[in-house]
Design a protein around this motif. Structure first.
Motif, PDB file in Angstrom:
ATOM      1  N   GLN A 133       0.801  -1.219   0.000  1.00  0.00           N
ATOM      2  CA  GLN A 133       0.000   0.000   0.000  1.00  0.00           C
ATOM      3  C   GLN A 133       0.837   1.274   0.000  1.00  0.00           C
ATOM      4  O   GLN A 133       0.417   2.304   0.515  1.00  0.00           O
ATOM      5  CB  GLN A 133      -0.985   0.041   1.199  1.00  0.00           C
ATOM      6  N   LEU A 134       2.036   1.207  -0.549  1.00  0.00           N
ATOM      7  CA  LEU A 134       2.863   2.395  -0.695  1.00  0.00           C
ATOM      8  C   LEU A 134       2.412   3.192  -1.908  1.00  0.00           C
ATOM      9  O   LEU A 134       2.510   4.408  -1.933  1.00  0.00           O
ATOM     10  CB  LEU A 134       4.341   2.000  -0.821  1.00  0.00           C
ATOM     11  N   SER A 142       0.106   4.744   4.317  1.00  0.00           N
ATOM     12  CA  SER A 142       0.877   4.832   3.072  1.00  0.00           C
ATOM     13  C   SER A 142       1.778   6.060   3.063  1.00  0.00           C
ATOM     14  O   SER A 142       2.872   6.017   2.506  1.00  0.00           O
ATOM     15  CB  SER A 142      -0.047   4.822   1.857  1.00  0.00           C
TER      16      SER A 142
END
Length: 179
Positions: A133-134, A142
Motif C-alpha cells: 500500500q505504498l 501509506s
C-alpha cells in the motif's frame, strides 16, 4: 512430492533468471504464489528478511520459502535447486569465457541484457510498493511508508549512508510507528 516441486521450481528460477537476486524476485514471487506456498504479502515479508540477511537475496528467499513450505528439508532442497544451475553454468562459462569475452557478439549480448535487468528490478520494486500500500491509495499508513522510503532513498543517494545503517534505522522506525 513437495520436495520435487520445490527443487524443480527453484532450479528453473536459478536456470532462467539473469541479472542477480533482485531481478529474480518477480519470477520467484510468481512461482511461489502460483504454487500457493505463500501469499504475496507473506512473500514480501520474506523478501524483507532475505534482503537484510547476509548472502544473495534470491538464495535467501529460496531458504525461507523452502523452510516455510516444508521445514528444514524444504530449505535445503530449495537452496540446492537455486544454486545448482549457477554452479553448473559458472563452471561451463568459465571454460569458454576466457576465450570468447572479447568477441563483439558476446559483448553486445551483455550490453543488450542491461535494460531488461533494470526493468525487472523496477518491476519488483513497484509490485512490492503496491502490495504494501505504498502506491495506489493514500492513507496515513501509506504516507508514513512513503516518508520512510524518501528519507531512506535520500540518505543512500545524497548522503551516501551505508545501506546497513539505513535498513536498521528504517526497522527501528517501523517498530515504533507500526506496533
Amino acid at each position: 512430492m513437495i520436495f520435487l516441486d520445490l527443487f524443480r521450481t527453484f532450479f528453473m528460477v536459478g536456470l532462467i533468471s539473469f541479472g542477480g537476486g533482485y531481478a529474480m524476485i518477480p519470477v520467484i514471487e510468481m512461482e511461489v504464489t502460483s504454487h500457493n506456498w505463500m501469499t504475496t504479502q507473506e512473500f514480501t515479508d520474506i523478501i524483507a528478511i532475505a534482503g537484510m540477511s547476509p548472502g544473495p537475496i534470491a538464495t535467501n528467499s529460496a531458504v525461507f520459502v523452502g523452510y516455510h513450505t516444508a521445514g528444514l528439508s524444504g530449505a535445503i532442497v530449495s537452496t540446492a535447486g537455486m544454486v545448482l544451475p549457477s554452479l553448473i553454468i559458472i563452471l561451463l562459462v568459465s571454460i569458454f569465457f576466457t576465450k570468447a569475452n572479447k568477441h563483439p557478439i558476446v559483448q553486445s549480448a551483455f550490453y543488450g541484457l542491461r535494460p531488461i535487468i533494470v526493468g525487472l528490478i523496477i518491476f519488483a520494486a513497484i509490485k512490492f510498493a503496491i502490495s504494501n500500500q505504498l502506491i495506489g491509495s493514500f492513507s496515513l499508513h501509506s504516507l508514513t511508508l512513503l516518508a520512510i522510503f524518501i528519507v531512506s532513498f535520500i540518505s543512500l543517494i545524497k548522503f551516501r549512508v551505508h545501506p546497513a545503517i539505513v535498513i536498521i534505522t528504517a526497522g527501528i522506525f517501523g517498530m515504533f510507528i507500526y506496533r
